[in-house]
Design a protein around this motif. Structure first.
Motif, short mmCIF file in Angstrom:
data_model
loop_
_atom_site.label_atom_id
_atom_site.label_comp_id
_atom_site.label_asym_id
_atom_site.label_seq_id
_atom_site.Cartn_x
_atom_site.Cartn_y
_atom_site.Cartn_z
N LEU A 1 0.84 -1.19 0.00
CA LEU A 1 0.00 0.00 0.00
C LEU A 1 0.88 1.25 0.00
O LEU A 1 1.72 1.42 0.90
CB LEU A 1 -0.91 -0.01 1.24
CG LEU A 1 -1.75 -1.27 1.43
CD1 LEU A 1 -2.37 -1.29 2.81
CD2 LEU A 1 -2.83 -1.36 0.35
N ASP B 1 0.99 5.63 -1.44
CA ASP B 1 0.27 6.74 -2.07
C ASP B 1 1.25 7.69 -2.73
O ASP B 1 2.44 7.68 -2.43
CB ASP B 1 -0.58 7.49 -1.04
CG ASP B 1 0.26 8.30 -0.07
OD1 ASP B 1 0.14 9.54 -0.07
OD2 ASP B 1 1.05 7.70 0.69
N ARG C 1 -3.96 6.63 -3.81
CA ARG C 1 -3.56 5.40 -3.13
C ARG C 1 -3.42 4.27 -4.16
O ARG C 1 -4.26 4.14 -5.06
CB ARG C 1 -4.56 5.02 -2.06
CG ARG C 1 -4.70 6.09 -0.95
CD ARG C 1 -5.46 5.54 0.21
NE ARG C 1 -5.79 6.54 1.21
CZ ARG C 1 -5.54 6.41 2.52
NH1 ARG C 1 -4.91 5.32 2.96
NH2 ARG C 1 -5.90 7.33 3.38
N ASN D 1 2.08 -1.41 4.61
CA ASN D 1 1.98 0.02 4.34
C ASN D 1 3.39 0.52 4.08
O ASN D 1 4.17 0.74 5.01
CB ASN D 1 1.34 0.75 5.52
CG ASN D 1 1.17 2.24 5.25
OD1 ASN D 1 1.66 2.78 4.26
ND2 ASN D 1 0.49 2.93 6.15
N TYR E 1 -3.75 3.53 6.83
CA TYR E 1 -4.78 2.74 6.15
C TYR E 1 -5.63 2.06 7.22
O TYR E 1 -5.09 1.48 8.17
CB TYR E 1 -4.16 1.67 5.25
CG TYR E 1 -3.52 2.23 4.00
CD1 TYR E 1 -4.18 2.21 2.78
CD2 TYR E 1 -2.26 2.80 4.06
CE1 TYR E 1 -3.60 2.74 1.64
CE2 TYR E 1 -1.66 3.33 2.92
CZ TYR E 1 -2.33 3.29 1.71
OH TYR E 1 -1.75 3.82 0.59
N LEU F 1 -7.95 -0.72 6.89
CA LEU F 1 -8.29 -1.66 5.83
C LEU F 1 -9.55 -2.45 6.16
O LEU F 1 -9.73 -2.92 7.29
CB LEU F 1 -7.12 -2.62 5.62
CG LEU F 1 -6.84 -3.07 4.18
CD1 LEU F 1 -6.51 -1.86 3.30
CD2 LEU F 1 -5.68 -4.05 4.17
N THR G 1 -10.06 1.43 2.22
CA THR G 1 -9.59 2.02 3.45
C THR G 1 -10.69 2.93 3.96
O THR G 1 -11.25 3.74 3.20
CB THR G 1 -8.26 2.77 3.27
OG1 THR G 1 -7.84 3.31 4.54
CG2 THR G 1 -8.34 3.88 2.24
N LEU H 1 -9.30 0.66 -2.89
CA LEU H 1 -7.91 0.28 -3.14
C LEU H 1 -7.79 -0.76 -4.25
O LEU H 1 -6.88 -0.69 -5.08
CB LEU H 1 -7.29 -0.28 -1.85
CG LEU H 1 -7.28 0.67 -0.65
CD1 LEU H 1 -6.76 -0.05 0.58
CD2 LEU H 1 -6.45 1.91 -0.94
#
Length: 300
Positions: free
Chosen positions: A13, A15, A36, A60, A67, A69, A119, A136
């Motif tokens: 994950l 961004d 993201r 992450n 996040y 999740l 998220t 996501l």
């Protein structure tokens, strides 16, 4: 049914913010609009068969953002945290993942159809940021159904420091200035030439990490994992207590115990919101052999 050779997905994950036609690298505002991604892609597709069990390695790998999740209709069965197997697997509907944190989870396919790995909104406090909900990845459940596997519970021996002899107790206090431009640990900004804490190899210490600011921070320790004992006074289950990165709630505190097992030398501990670390929220730990005298250090 054995879980050997099940499908495994790494779900990294991260961004990125855009400036013009380029990815912005400096300066970064944590609360700015961002994009993201999963494994560098926006909204990729993850396929799973009805009833199928898959291993998802969640990480992450971003610098700053959280996040929270969630996969509607499915629970995450956690089998490892920050690279360490848990003593007993546990299930969660949502997982809060600060920057640098990792979870290995088992997921099982439901009825045929499409859902979103998402998220959820997360607010880090009045001095922090509000992260909106975002999609996501698209999870498509289709194909030949399989019989659901029995999920593991006990995953093997684990070290429980609940009754360990405590060699020392230390206090770490996170603070920041009102402008949110300077961040401190125990009233000091990072100085690589200064030693802030000294610990002895082979011992167990208890650290209280207190967040005296109005936004969440995360606590990360290099070299050694630690056992999370409590958050805001609530005891944490020792069967899934081992981490190297944990969220510290605004105006809250965590208690951790650390067994310094293998390595000596200088290392660091810091907030893993890297904007905060870069603006001072990091300190130096020196792990010394038994009987050693602490090295001389610049006092700052």
């Amino acid at each position: 049914m054995s879980l050997r050779n099940i499908t495994e997905h790494t779900i990294a994950l991260k961004d990125f913010q855009v400036q013009g036609d380029a990815i912005k690298t400096h300066p970064l505002s944590i609360g700015a609009s961002t994009n993201r991604t999963v494994n560098g892609q926006q909204n990729p597709v993850i396929h799973i068969r009805p009833g199928e069990t898959q291993l998802w390695r969640l990480a992450n790998i971003g610098a700053n953002i959280y996040y929270k999740l969630h996969l509607p209709g499915t629970r995450f069965h956690v089998i490892a945290q920050d690279g360490v197997p848990v003593g007993r697997a546990y299930a969660e509907d949502t997982l809060l993942i600060p920057a640098a944190a990792r979870f290995d989870v088992l997921v099982q396919g439901g009825a045929p159809g499409t859902t979103r790995l998402e998220t959820l909104p997360y607010n880090t406090g009045p001095a922090g940021n509000q992260f909106p909900r975002a999609d996501l990845a698209t999870v498509v459940t289709s194909g030949t159904p399989v019989t659901r596997a029995a999920l593991p519970t006990d995953l093997g021996p684990y070290e429980n420091l609940s009754h360990a002899t405590i060699a020392d107790r230390k206090i770490v206090v996170f603070t920041e200035n009102k402008a949110g431009t300077i961040f401190y640990i125990n009233g000091r900004t990072y100085d690589s030439s200064r030693t802030d804490f000294v610990s002895t190899l082979g011992t167990v210490e208890e650290w209280t990490v207190r967040n005296d600011s109005d936004e969440d921070h995360s606590f990360h320790l290099h070299t050694n994992h630690f056992q999370l004992m409590s958050t805001n006074g609530k005891a944490h289950d020792p069967t899934h207590g081992v981490y190297d990165t944990v969220n510290v709630p605004k105006r809250g505190a965590i208690v951790v115990r650390i067994h310094f097992r293998d390595f000596t030398g200088r290392t660091v501990y810091h907030c893993h919101i890297l904007n905060h670390e870069d603006m001072g929220m990091m300190a130096v730990l020196d792990i010394v052999p038994p009987g050693a005298r602490p090295r001389a250090t610049h006092s700052g």
